[in-house]
Design a protein around this motif. Structure first.
Motif, PDB file in Angstrom:
ATOM      1  N   GLY A  11       0.914  -1.308   0.182  1.00  0.00           N
ATOM      2  CA  GLY A  11      -0.120  -0.023   0.079  1.00  0.00           C
ATOM      3  C   GLY A  11       0.794   1.268  -0.013  1.00  0.00           C
ATOM      4  N   LEU A  12       2.006   1.288  -0.515  1.00  0.00           N
ATOM      5  CA  LEU A  12       2.986   2.430  -0.609  1.00  0.00           C
ATOM      6  C   LEU A  12       2.365   3.407  -1.564  1.00  0.00           C
ATOM      7  CD1 LEU A  12       5.484   3.554   0.611  1.00  0.00           C
ATOM      8  CD2 LEU A  12       6.750   2.714  -1.447  1.00  0.00           C
ATOM      9  N   ASP A  13       2.193   4.571  -1.047  1.00  0.00           N
ATOM     10  CA  ASP A  13       1.809   5.636  -1.894  1.00  0.00           C
ATOM     11  C   ASP A  13       2.978   6.197  -2.763  1.00  0.00           C
ATOM     12  OD1 ASP A  13       0.769   7.828  -3.477  1.00  0.00           O
ATOM     13  OD2 ASP A  13      -0.342   8.754  -1.841  1.00  0.00           O
ATOM     14  N   TRP A  14       3.440   6.095  -3.828  1.00  0.00           N
ATOM     15  CA  TRP A  14       4.413   6.601  -4.638  1.00  0.00           C
ATOM     16  C   TRP A  14       4.747   8.070  -4.552  1.00  0.00           C
ATOM     17  CZ3 TRP A  14       9.026   4.395  -4.636  1.00  0.00           C
ATOM     18  CH2 TRP A  14       9.077   3.102  -4.533  1.00  0.00           C
ATOM     19  N   LYS A  15       3.436   8.735  -4.623  1.00  0.00           N
ATOM     20  CA  LYS A  15       3.547  10.255  -4.646  1.00  0.00           C
ATOM     21  C   LYS A  15       4.189  10.836  -3.475  1.00  0.00           C
ATOM     22  CE  LYS A  15      -0.137  10.843  -8.178  1.00  0.00           C
ATOM     23  NZ  LYS A  15      -0.115  10.198  -8.950  1.00  0.00           N
ATOM     24  N   LYS A  16       3.871  10.113  -2.260  1.00  0.00           N
ATOM     25  CA  LYS A  16       4.232  10.494  -0.903  1.00  0.00           C
ATOM     26  C   LYS A  16       5.598   9.970  -0.598  1.00  0.00           C
ATOM     27  CE  LYS A  16      -0.286  11.421   0.498  1.00  0.00           C
ATOM     28  NZ  LYS A  16      -1.476  11.065   1.320  1.00  0.00           N
ATOM     29  N   ALA A  17       5.949   8.814  -1.073  1.00  0.00           N
ATOM     30  CA  ALA A  17       7.206   7.857  -0.667  1.00  0.00           C
ATOM     31  C   ALA A  17       8.506   8.795  -0.724  1.00  0.00           C
ATOM     32  CB  ALA A  17       7.280   6.634  -1.204  1.00  0.00           C
ATOM     33  N   ASN A  18       9.529   8.496  -0.155  1.00  0.00           N
ATOM     34  CA  ASN A  18      10.856   9.090  -0.340  1.00  0.00           C
ATOM     35  C   ASN A  18      11.466   8.014  -1.055  1.00  0.00           C
ATOM     36  OD1 ASN A  18      13.358   9.811  -0.234  1.00  0.00           O
ATOM     37  ND2 ASN A  18      13.551  10.303   1.718  1.00  0.00           N
ATOM     38  N   GLY A  19      11.748   7.765  -2.306  1.00  0.00           N
ATOM     39  CA  GLY A  19      12.572   7.070  -3.058  1.00  0.00           C
ATOM     40  C   GLY A  19      13.742   6.614  -2.711  1.00  0.00           C
ATOM     41  N   TYR A  20      14.468   7.883  -2.198  1.00  0.00           N
ATOM     42  CA  TYR A  20      15.902   7.917  -1.788  1.00  0.00           C
ATOM     43  C   TYR A  20      15.952   6.918  -0.449  1.00  0.00           C
ATOM     44  CZ  TYR A  20      16.701  11.944  -4.885  1.00  0.00           C
ATOM     45  OH  TYR A  20      16.648  12.413  -6.162  1.00  0.00           O
ATOM     46  N   ALA A  21      14.999   6.897   0.234  1.00  0.00           N
ATOM     47  CA  ALA A  21      14.981   5.849   1.417  1.00  0.00           C
ATOM     48  C   ALA A  21      14.252   4.565   1.059  1.00  0.00           C
ATOM     49  CB  ALA A  21      14.027   6.709   2.436  1.00  0.00           C
ATOM     50  N   VAL A  22      13.580   4.355   0.196  1.00  0.00           N
ATOM     51  CA  VAL A  22      12.863   3.160  -0.306  1.00  0.00           C
ATOM     52  C   VAL A  22      13.818   2.276  -1.281  1.00  0.00           C
ATOM     53  CG1 VAL A  22      10.938   2.060  -1.323  1.00  0.00           C
ATOM     54  CG2 VAL A  22      10.636   4.021  -0.004  1.00  0.00           C
ATOM     55  N   TYR A  23      14.603   2.925  -2.129  1.00  0.00           N
ATOM     56  CA  TYR A  23      15.182   2.109  -3.168  1.00  0.00           C
ATOM     57  C   TYR A  23      16.473   1.415  -2.735  1.00  0.00           C
ATOM     58  CZ  TYR A  23      12.245   4.000  -6.855  1.00  0.00           C
ATOM     59  OH  TYR A  23      11.112   4.140  -7.580  1.00  0.00           O
ATOM     60  N   PRO A  24      17.162   1.919  -1.600  1.00  0.00           N
ATOM     61  CA  PRO A  24      18.185   1.000  -0.904  1.00  0.00           C
ATOM     62  C   PRO A  24      17.859  -0.211  -0.793  1.00  0.00           C
ATOM     63  CG  PRO A  24      18.382   3.483  -0.244  1.00  0.00           C
ATOM     64  CD  PRO A  24      17.004   3.005  -0.912  1.00  0.00           C
ATOM     65  N   GLY A  25      16.270  -0.458  -0.593  1.00  0.00           N
ATOM     66  CA  GLY A  25      15.857  -2.089  -0.137  1.00  0.00           C
ATOM     67  C   GLY A  25      16.291  -2.852  -1.553  1.00  0.00           C
ATOM     68  N   LEU A  26      16.307  -2.350  -2.474  1.00  0.00           N
ATOM     69  CA  LEU A  26      16.663  -3.049  -3.746  1.00  0.00           C
ATOM     70  C   LEU A  26      18.221  -3.780  -3.636  1.00  0.00           C
ATOM     71  CD1 LEU A  26      15.556  -0.649  -6.460  1.00  0.00           C
ATOM     72  CD2 LEU A  26      14.469  -2.769  -5.730  1.00  0.00           C
ATOM     73  N   LEU A  27      18.953  -2.913  -2.875  1.00  0.00           N
ATOM     74  CA  LEU A  27      20.314  -3.639  -2.863  1.00  0.00           C
ATOM     75  C   LEU A  27      20.452  -5.041  -1.850  1.00  0.00           C
ATOM     76  CD1 LEU A  27      22.114  -0.341  -2.210  1.00  0.00           C
ATOM     77  CD2 LEU A  27      22.347  -1.634  -4.171  1.00  0.00           C
ATOM     78  N   ALA A  28      20.985  -6.086  -2.291  1.00  0.00           N
ATOM     79  CA  ALA A  28      21.325  -7.164  -1.666  1.00  0.00           C
ATOM     80  C   ALA A  28      22.181  -6.953  -0.717  1.00  0.00           C
ATOM     81  CB  ALA A  28      21.736  -8.332  -2.512  1.00  0.00           C
ATOM     82  N   GLU A  29      22.334  -7.846   0.280  1.00  0.00           N
ATOM     83  CA  GLU A  29      23.144  -7.669   1.427  1.00  0.00           C
ATOM     84  C   GLU A  29      24.811  -7.780   0.684  1.00  0.00           C
ATOM     85  OE1 GLU A  29      24.422 -10.091   5.516  1.00  0.00           O
ATOM     86  OE2 GLU A  29      22.411  -9.956   4.824  1.00  0.00           O
TER      87      GLU A  29
END
Length: 182
Positions: A11-29
């Motif tokens: 349910g993440l609203d992309w218009k309100k989300a901070n992509g700079y904080a969310v996208y690092p979740g794409l990085l594998a360990e």
């Protein structure tokens, strides 16, 4: 696919989300090449949005992905960049870096570029802003190479600002980091 999943399932609203904080979740360990590639593609889309004058000049694709930051720096070295673009560039990096501090390889690349542009522009206001960010990042970074890089950039910024307190702060942080590694 990532955005679709986050929107539909979480349910993440992309218009309100901070992509700079969310996208690092794409990085594998282990920061695999594929995960870094996915992150960088999304970061570039955000950067193009947030630095409109650079939109056609920030290309991240198969041919440029290994030299992305080198090309970006080269563009700034070879072209007169107005103050608005310099401020926007620093703002983008300052938003992107905090969530990356736990990802050593990627954080070091971003910090390296950040340090290079600050050194290139030698802008007192941007350096003062960077000093505040770097001080915070020193406290947040838990990986020694990242702390070392933050302290090294901080030393250059403090030298440019002629701030003796900041020089001492970064020198002490660098010394502590080096003592932990040895």
């Amino acid at each position: 696919m990532w955005e679709y999943f986050l929107k539909k399932e979480l349910g993440l609203d992309w218009k309100k989300a901070n992509g700079y904080a969310v996208y690092p979740g794409l990085l594998a360990e282990n920061e695999s090449w594929d995960s870094v590639d996915a992150y960088m593609r999304n970061f570039c889309a955000l950067a193009r949005r947030d630095i409109p004058d650079m939109a056609g000049k920030l290309s991240y694709e198969v041919k440029t992905k290994r030299i992305f930051f080198k090309n970006w720096l080269k563009f700034y070295q070879q072209n007169k960049v107005d103050r608005k673009v310099r401020v926007q560039t620093c703002a983008v990096l300052e938003k992107a870096l905090p969530p990356l501090l736990t990802h050593e390889k990627t954080a070091l690349q971003f910090l390296g570029f950040y340090g290079q542009i600050l050194d290139l522009w030698k802008d007192k206001q941007l350096s003062a802003r960077a000093d505040a960010c770097l001080t915070t990042w020193l406290k947040e970074a838990d990986k020694a190479p990242v702390r070392k890089k933050v302290a090294e950039i901080g030393l250059k910024v403090a030298t440019h600002l002629e701030d003796k307190r900041a020089l001492v702060r970064y020198a002490e942080a660098l010394g502590r980091t080096l003592n932990r590694v040895v």
